[in-house]
Structure formats: structure tokens, C-alpha cells
Design a protein around this motif. Structure first.
Motif, PDB file in Angstrom:
ATOM      1  N   SER A   1     -70.909  39.671 -18.201  1.00  0.00           N
ATOM      2  CA  SER A   1     -69.640  39.938 -17.525  1.00  0.00           C
ATOM      3  C   SER A   1     -69.872  40.620 -16.185  1.00  0.00           C
ATOM      4  O   SER A   1     -69.166  40.342 -15.211  1.00  0.00           O
ATOM      5  N   PHE A   2     -70.863  41.501 -16.128  1.00  0.00           N
ATOM      6  CA  PHE A   2     -71.194  42.144 -14.843  1.00  0.00           C
ATOM      7  C   PHE A   2     -71.701  41.112 -13.833  1.00  0.00           C
ATOM      8  O   PHE A   2     -71.277  41.099 -12.667  1.00  0.00           O
ATOM      9  N   ASN A   3     -72.592  40.221 -14.277  1.00  0.00           N
ATOM     10  CA  ASN A   3     -73.143  39.213 -13.372  1.00  0.00           C
ATOM     11  C   ASN A   3     -72.067  38.250 -12.883  1.00  0.00           C
ATOM     12  O   ASN A   3     -72.042  37.876 -11.706  1.00  0.00           O
TER      13      ASN A   3
ATOM     14  N   LEU B   1     -61.907  37.989 -23.300  1.00  0.00           N
ATOM     15  CA  LEU B   1     -62.552  39.058 -24.050  1.00  0.00           C
ATOM     16  C   LEU B   1     -62.719  38.629 -25.506  1.00  0.00           C
ATOM     17  O   LEU B   1     -61.759  38.228 -26.150  1.00  0.00           O
ATOM     18  N   LYS B   2     -63.940  38.729 -26.034  1.00  0.00           N
ATOM     19  CA  LYS B   2     -64.181  38.437 -27.446  1.00  0.00           C
ATOM     20  C   LYS B   2     -65.155  39.471 -27.992  1.00  0.00           C
ATOM     21  O   LYS B   2     -66.275  39.601 -27.490  1.00  0.00           O
TER      22      LYS B   2
ATOM     23  N   VAL C   1     -66.507  45.376 -26.189  1.00  0.00           N
ATOM     24  CA  VAL C   1     -65.615  44.514 -25.412  1.00  0.00           C
ATOM     25  C   VAL C   1     -64.824  45.324 -24.388  1.00  0.00           C
ATOM     26  O   VAL C   1     -64.446  44.803 -23.323  1.00  0.00           O
ATOM     27  N   LEU C   2     -64.590  46.596 -24.669  1.00  0.00           N
ATOM     28  CA  LEU C   2     -63.886  47.433 -23.698  1.00  0.00           C
ATOM     29  C   LEU C   2     -64.750  47.726 -22.479  1.00  0.00           C
ATOM     30  O   LEU C   2     -64.226  47.993 -21.394  1.00  0.00           O
ATOM     31  N   ARG C   3     -66.069  47.652 -22.623  1.00  0.00           N
ATOM     32  CA  ARG C   3     -66.945  47.797 -21.450  1.00  0.00           C
ATOM     33  C   ARG C   3     -66.829  46.569 -20.549  1.00  0.00           C
ATOM     34  O   ARG C   3     -66.814  46.694 -19.319  1.00  0.00           O
ATOM     35  N   THR C   4     -66.753  45.378 -21.160  1.00  0.00           N
ATOM     36  CA  THR C   4     -66.506  44.175 -20.360  1.00  0.00           C
ATOM     37  C   THR C   4     -65.153  44.253 -19.669  1.00  0.00           C
ATOM     38  O   THR C   4     -65.012  43.882 -18.499  1.00  0.00           O
TER      39      THR C   4
END
Length: 373
Positions: free
Chosen positions: A258-260, A272-273, A283-286
Motif C-alpha cells: 500500500s505504501f509503494n 482494504l482487506k 489494515v488500519l495501517r494501510t
């Protein structure tokens, strides 16, 4: 220091029949195979979690069978005897010993959150910091493959006030038929409902250029993961040029992905999964990465039962209202479930249960009957 510890971990392979076949580009599901996990603690609390995939190995690098085996062989020795209520220490212990396996990791983290919620008398959403909403709007997926059947299904959902956003599965037939299928559904529903499409990586970049313009002209609002997951550059090029937003789904197989993707401006929407990132907290970090990058969010599903669905719902409820809603319809597609009482769906939304933990209990008779031996 807590005197409580984890005494027992059990993972069951469970087959859940669907109400109708669910046809995707890469697979048609008639029975959803999933792993139901239970972690028993010394104070009498049991936490439950779930990990499901879509079509065995056709979606990702884990299958229900491998998830069960890896939980039993590799995760369980790291959990037994440990304090179940120090999630940071437990998940760090797992991260230091096990790479990947985000689906299995998600089941473990969900079960630990459920146990902690029950121990504290709080919902999982409260354990995660507190819900911002009591209910989540839910998209219904039209995946029979038959245009008239999909339209009839959508009309029924509108009449029931159960869904007013629909996602159409494409990619299993010719491009022309795919586009016509989605356009006909949108024409039939008109302004009464929104229509999105999910390609599940089945189109090339060149095919998507023409089809994307046609879908936009037909009133389709969004295209999910049209190109293969590894081709984030194509996703970025399409996002810049198509007159319709794209959503990254299979392209996100970890928080690092997700960062990339956000760094490359690959897509303006992220799905979000919890299974793909490694649990509700993961998933909350994504979600935080996407929010920092100005990327809209959608709450995705792996067609989990009520257990995995609510693990996702509790996490999503702690976020500001998701711009593209959620897809947490799994329990509604199941002919049978493993819980004593399914979640409530009405007024187009899934409503969070009020009880501690996930807010659901396993029906032991159902579980025993549906276990795959």
C-alpha cells in the motif's frame, strides 16, 4: 504483569454452501471453504477469528488448507503459554518468526482482539480506539454471469432496502460482452443505484483503455483492479488517463504494498482487506497510508462468514465514513453460517453488534456439522 496465558489453539476447515454460484474471472464459488480459529485462554475466555480465500489458490498465495496447517504447525507454538492480552508483544513475536502468511496472521489477530474485547467487556471497535459509526453501507456483488438474473437480483435488493450500490464481476468472457453486461445493468437500474465493476486482473492495459471509456459513458462509476497485480505502472498510467477512477485490490498484498502504490500514485482508491494486510490492526495501517496520500477507501471482503465479516466491520467502523462504502455482504450470500446469530443488515447497512469482542458466538452444532474432515 498478567497471570493469564493461552492454553489451546484450534483451527477448523469449514465448508459453507452459497445461496447461488458466485462467478469471478478466475473461479466460480459454490461452497466457500474457510478456516475458523479459536484461541482458549486460562481465564475461560475464548477468542474466535477467521481466514477465507476466494477459490483456494486462485486469488492469493494462501489456501484454506495451508492456512490451517500453518496455524497448527507454526503459529500455535508461538502462542501457547503467552499472555493473550498483550497484542503488541504477541504479534511482534509472530512477525519475528513468520514471514508473509497474512491470511493466517489475520485470523490470529482477529481472535486475539475478540478475546481481549471479551476480557475487558468492550467491542473490538472499542479495543481499536472506538467506532466513529454504528453501521456501514454495504455493496452487493452481482456475480451470476447472467445479465437478466443480475438485474432481477439488484431490483430485489433495492426493494428490500438492503443494497443500493452494486459491483458487477467481469473478466470471465469477451470484452464486448463484459461491457454490454455492465452497461445493460446500469441502464436498467438508472439513477436508483450506483454500478461499479471488478475485473480481477483479467484485462491488459490496452483493453482497459477502450473498455474504461465505454464503461464511463454507460454510467459505471469505478473499475476495480483491471490489470495484473504486479503491473502497478500500468495501473498508474490508466489512473491518469481514464475518465473513471480505478481501485487497487489484488495489488495490495501487504502494508508495504500500500505504501509503494501510494508513492507511485497508482490508484485513487484502495480496497482494504484484513486478510491481505494481516489483521484488523494491520489494515488500519494501510488506511493511514491511504489517508495521508489523499486516497479514498473501500472496505473489501474475502467472502468470510459472520466471524471474519465482523472482524473487518469493527476495524472499518473506527475510520471516517469510507468514500466507496464496504463489501461486507459475505453472510448474506451464505446458505449456512457457523454463528448462533448472524449480523443485522437493514436500511442498506450492516449494523455492528453491541456485545463484547466481535459480538457473535459460534454455534457448536453448526460448526461440528460443517467441518471438512
Amino acid at each position: 504483569m498478567s497471570s493469564h496465558h493461552i492454553e489451546h489453539v484450534e483451527a477448523h476447515l469449514v465448508g459453507l454452501p452459497l445461496l447461488r454460484p458466485h462467478k469471478l474471472a478466475m473461479h466460480t464459488i459454490e461452497t466457500q471453504l474457510t478456516v475458523i480459529l479459536r484461541i482458549r485462554c486460562s481465564d475461560g475466555v475464548s477468542g474466535i477469528g477467521e481466514a477465507a480465500t476466494i477459490g483456494g489458490l486462485s486469488y492469493a498465495g494462501e489456501s484454506p488448507e495451508s492456512i490451517k496447517v500453518n496455524i497448527e504447525r507454526y503459529f500455535t507454538p508461538l502462542l501457547i503459554g503467552q499472555n493473550p492480552y498483550n497484542l503488541n508483544a504477541l504479534m511482534e513475536r509472530i512477525d519475528n518468526s513468520i514471514k508473509g502468511n497474512t491470511f493466517a496472521r489475520s485470523a490470529v489477530e482477529s481472535a486475539l482482539l475478540d478475546a481481549q474485547g471479551k476480557h475487558l467487556g468492550l467491542s473490538v471497535a472499542e479495543v481499536l480506539g472506538g467506532p466513529l459509526v454504528d453501521a456501514l453501507e454495504v455493496v452487493w456483488v452481482l456475480a451470476s454471469g447472467d445479465t437478466h438474473q443480475d438485474i432481477d437480483e439488484a431490483e430485489k435488493m433495492l426493494d428490500l432496502h438492503r443494497h443500493r450500490h452494486f459491483k458487477v464481476k467481469l473478466g470471465a468472457t469477451s470484452l464486448a460482452r463484459d461491457v454490454q453486461h455492465a452497461a445493460t445493468i446500469k441502464q436498467a437500474l438508472g439513477n436508483r443505484a450506483s454500478v461499479r465493476v471488478d475485473i480481477n486482473q483479467s484485462w491488459s492495459e490496452s483493453l482497459c483503455i477502450g473498455a474504461g471509456a465505454q464503461l464511463a459513458a454507460a454510467g459505471v462509476e469505478m473499475i476495480e483492479q483491471p490489470v495484473p497485480r504486479h503491473d502497478w505502472r500500468a495501473l498508474a498510467r490508466l489512473s491518469r488517463h481514464l475518465p473513471i477512477p480505478l481501485m487497487a485490490d489484488e495489488a495490495i498484498e501487504s502494508v508495504a504494498d500500500s505504501f509503494n502504490l501510494a508513492s507511485a500514485a497508482s490508484a485513487p482508491i484502495f480496497s482494504l482487506k484484513i486478510a491481505k494486510t494481516g489483521g484488523p490492526r494491520a489494515v488500519l495501517r494501510t488506511a493511514a497510508i491511504a489517508q495521508a496520500a489523499g486516497i479514498d477507501l473501500y472496505g473489501g471482503t474475502m467472502l468470510e462468514s459472520s466471524i471474519g465479516t465482523l472482524a473487518s466491520a469493527h476495524a472499518f467502523a473506527t475510520l471516517p465514513p469510507l468514500a466507496w462504502d464496504t463489501e461486507l455482504f459475505g453472510p448474506l450470500l451464505l446458505a449456512e453460517d457457523v454463528v448462533s446469530e448472524r449480523p443485522q443488515y437493514h436500511d442498506f447497512k450492516l449494523w455492528l453488534p453491541k456485545g463484547p469482542g466481535l459480538g457473535v458466538q459460534i454455534d457448536e452444532n453448526q460448526l461440528a456439522r460443517l467441518i471438512q474432515r
